[in-house]
Write an enzyme that holds these catalytic residues in place. Sequence first.
Site, PDB file in Angstrom:
ATOM      1  N   SER A 227       3.168  -4.555  -5.209  1.00  0.00           N
ATOM      2  CA  SER A 227       2.162  -5.045  -6.141  1.00  0.00           C
ATOM      3  C   SER A 227       1.931  -4.019  -7.242  1.00  0.00           C
ATOM      4  O   SER A 227       2.034  -2.812  -7.002  1.00  0.00           O
ATOM      5  CB  SER A 227       0.865  -5.279  -5.370  1.00  0.00           C
ATOM      6  OG  SER A 227      -0.212  -5.425  -6.260  1.00  0.00           O
TER       7      SER A 227
ATOM      8  N   THR B 205       7.677 -18.897 -16.207  1.00  0.00           N
ATOM      9  CA  THR B 205       7.861 -17.965 -17.320  1.00  0.00           C
ATOM     10  C   THR B 205       7.464 -16.555 -16.875  1.00  0.00           C
ATOM     11  O   THR B 205       6.401 -16.363 -16.298  1.00  0.00           O
ATOM     12  CB  THR B 205       6.996 -18.403 -18.525  1.00  0.00           C
ATOM     13  OG1 THR B 205       7.470 -19.667 -18.969  1.00  0.00           O
ATOM     14  CG2 THR B 205       7.087 -17.403 -19.667  1.00  0.00           C
TER      15      THR B 205
ATOM     16  N   GLN C 141       0.819  -1.222   0.000  1.00  0.00           N
ATOM     17  CA  GLN C 141       0.000   0.000   0.000  1.00  0.00           C
ATOM     18  C   GLN C 141       0.847   1.264   0.000  1.00  0.00           C
ATOM     19  O   GLN C 141       0.335   2.355  -0.209  1.00  0.00           O
ATOM     20  CB  GLN C 141      -0.922   0.004   1.236  1.00  0.00           C
ATOM     21  CG  GLN C 141      -1.993  -1.062   1.215  1.00  0.00           C
ATOM     22  CD  GLN C 141      -3.154  -0.713   0.285  1.00  0.00           C
ATOM     23  OE1 GLN C 141      -3.285   0.405  -0.187  1.00  0.00           O
ATOM     24  NE2 GLN C 141      -4.012  -1.695   0.026  1.00  0.00           N
TER      25      GLN C 141
ATOM     26  N   CYS D  78     -10.585  -8.303   0.060  1.00  0.00           N
ATOM     27  CA  CYS D  78     -10.506  -9.768   0.132  1.00  0.00           C
ATOM     28  C   CYS D  78     -11.428 -10.350   1.181  1.00  0.00           C
ATOM     29  O   CYS D  78     -11.682 -11.541   1.170  1.00  0.00           O
ATOM     30  CB  CYS D  78      -9.081 -10.254   0.350  1.00  0.00           C
ATOM     31  SG  CYS D  78      -7.947  -8.999   0.793  1.00  0.00           S
TER      32      CYS D  78
ATOM     33  N   HIS E 137      -1.035  -3.594  -9.096  1.00  0.00           N
ATOM     34  CA  HIS E 137      -2.370  -3.024  -9.292  1.00  0.00           C
ATOM     35  C   HIS E 137      -2.794  -2.035  -8.218  1.00  0.00           C
ATOM     36  O   HIS E 137      -3.865  -1.454  -8.320  1.00  0.00           O
ATOM     37  CB  HIS E 137      -3.409  -4.148  -9.438  1.00  0.00           C
ATOM     38  CG  HIS E 137      -3.776  -4.822  -8.161  1.00  0.00           C
ATOM     39  ND1 HIS E 137      -4.922  -4.520  -7.473  1.00  0.00           N
ATOM     40  CD2 HIS E 137      -3.148  -5.766  -7.436  1.00  0.00           C
ATOM     41  CE1 HIS E 137      -4.995  -5.282  -6.386  1.00  0.00           C
ATOM     42  NE2 HIS E 137      -3.922  -6.047  -6.342  1.00  0.00           N
TER      43      HIS E 137
END
Lengths: 410, 393
Positions: free
Chosen positions: A202, A243, A182, A334, A204
Amino acid sequence: MVKIPIYLDNNATTKLDPRVLEAMMPYFTEIYGNAASRNHVYGWKAEEGVDWARNTIAKYIGADEKEIVFTSGATESNNLAIKGVAEMYASKGNHIITCTTEHKAVLDTCKALERKGVQVTYMPVNKEGFINLDLLRESITDKTILVTIMHANNEIGVIQDIEAIGKICHEKGVLFHTDATQSIGKVPFDAQRMNVDLASMSGHKIYGPKGVGALYVRKKNPRVKLASQMDGGGHERGMRSGTLNVAGIVGLAKALELCITDMPVEVPRIQGMRDRLWKTLTKELDEIYINGPDPLEKPQWRLPGNLNVSFAFVEGEAMMMGIKDIAVSSGSACTSASLEPSYILKALGVGEDLAHTSIRFGIGRFNTEEEIDYTAAEVIKAVRHLREMSPLYEMAKQGIDLKSVAWAAH
Amino acid sequence: MTSGTFPSRMIYLDNSATTPLDPLVAEAMKPYLGEKFGNASSIHSLGREARLALEDSRNSIASAIGADPAEIVFTSGGTEANNHAIKGSIFAAVKSGKHFDELSAITSEAEHYAILEPMDFLESLGVKILRSKVGGDGVVEVEGIASQFGKDLTFASFMLVNNEVGSINPVKGLAGRVRSASPNAIIHTDAVQGLGRMDIDVKELGVDLLSLSAHKIHGPKGIGALFIRRGVKLEPLLHGGSQERNRRGGTESVALAVGFGEAVRQMESAKQASREQVRMVQEYAIKRLAALPEVSFNSPKDGVDGILNISFTADVLKRLDSEALLIRFDMEGIAVSNGAACTSGSLQPSHVLAAMGKGNEIASKSVRVSFSHLNRTEEIDRFIEVLQKIIRD
């Protein structure tokens, strides 16, 4: 006129910045190689993109490019950091310290380790959400291998003093991981200066793509070793196989670059909107309470765009229905499908009644002052309307102490 | 960032490493990289919109492999799916009270590293790992595994299609054999290279777990899936959050999942034409290669269409340098590989070819060409031309 719906849930996820998409597009079209293909130009071009991303991220978080491991997101980063240390340092000790208000990605990982015999200490927080540094120091034993404390909290925006936490950990010779999902890109972050050994991030949450994240892994003083959690092929210097998601990785780096370069302008602007919302709400409504540090008194200890408010005598879900043109959350995404009150607010000592009435506003890059004013007006209208129907609110207004009322069972 | 363009006549013959993203897939992803950016776990309209798209993709993937949507868990790719399958099965057994040294798993020597390395890891914890041999055709024999384990096998994993040589394992037979000997074993197949190249039906195969990846079928990188048969209990690999019915924590990667779903839909709708094209290119390549006296085939005759692994006769092998071999192809504008991409830098002899009984020379001086429906026979002509130049120089 503002365009509805208004998105004020930027702590849950953010809209991909078109400039980020633009940087990603070549990797969705002509540069489609597997970055691990070492013997043709398709692979090399993909690897160049990954190298650029690695250098860029390292530069902006005070790291070396060899200290960046790409993952599928912050949840994976947190899992890798915590389980990776627990496994690798098992011979040194089996004690981990975290805190009660961490994200589920940290707490659930710790719980999984507890089932395997790892001892976990969950530090309490005070009513603003801060951990006690003296208590942390006392909690570290000769069996402690890792302290994991988040930088900024996803629900209440409180920013821990991770520089001081890192200093304590380094004095005690214990590794320090911080979930900086955050915070990175929104407040200054420097792994060196802040004494951080491992940091999760992160894409997004910073106007980058979903499905990509990174873990900072310190290379020296001390050199952190991790047991990989995904094996097969030895990508990412053996710490994380699979990958590489090249387009996502380039997007993550571009997103961070934009956050850092725009920060001097964006932080005051976003914080200004947050403060404006809070001031308007407190001016117009009584019986509302901030969760986490006071945004006006301690702005440096709260994420600039985060506001978490409990509206007494208003039920959170009803409130969300009342302001349905505005996308907010009554907890973290979540757990938002469950109607349980937030465990984070509980940890602050917020009573169940107030925890049920909390709304998280996450203000971000694409919000405007008009949207904030519209939101404030809608919230005020909804709260007043819901309270008009609330006998409890009426009783409170009449001066009845609700805690003294002996409710009859029925 | 990278700049510059590719040489004008690049020919891409490395589709087992990865495939170009289908423009229709990119188109389908775009809204989710734009206005439809919600977190699929949020309950407001943007979140619900993302959730619907996610479930729509799940349905497409499920229906392509004969599964129920609730049996599909999105992962970050094939490697995560394989790690989840293997470690999740073993850790679930440990959680139910077993010790590592009471557990056993069987796989084969020719599997992908994303199977072999998790197996090595479990072995280091005390799990007994059986590594079945493969024949000269790269295939695990059903009768060959029968004697290797008793009735207490915990886990079995046999890949559907080998990534280096294209051999097809009799997964249905292997699963049946494992099931009859050891009814409680969890049976997995890595179907990453099989998806698109052949029909897959989880019921027909009789497996409990099956790994898939999007970027091998013209979908995006960074997304895959694990089929988990209803009732099979795995310990999650990624803890945190209640996403994917508590089976995989982490914010759902909506745009990538949408891309995966669309790639599967495109694959299904153009299935016959695509496979015919690949078969035509493959047959043409075999015909042209068979006419070269210096070339030998590592791929079995009955392998999957689209993967062709070749090597050379002894006198040519002596002259060839394994590294120069591949660099020459690149310089001539042709992308091929010598095996799996993840080990392509190492120049180690291929463990797959070694398992098939090929000598060290062949195992380290092979060329894999792998096709998609985008390849044309003219590209094979050019490949042959370059190959001849390399061999005869």
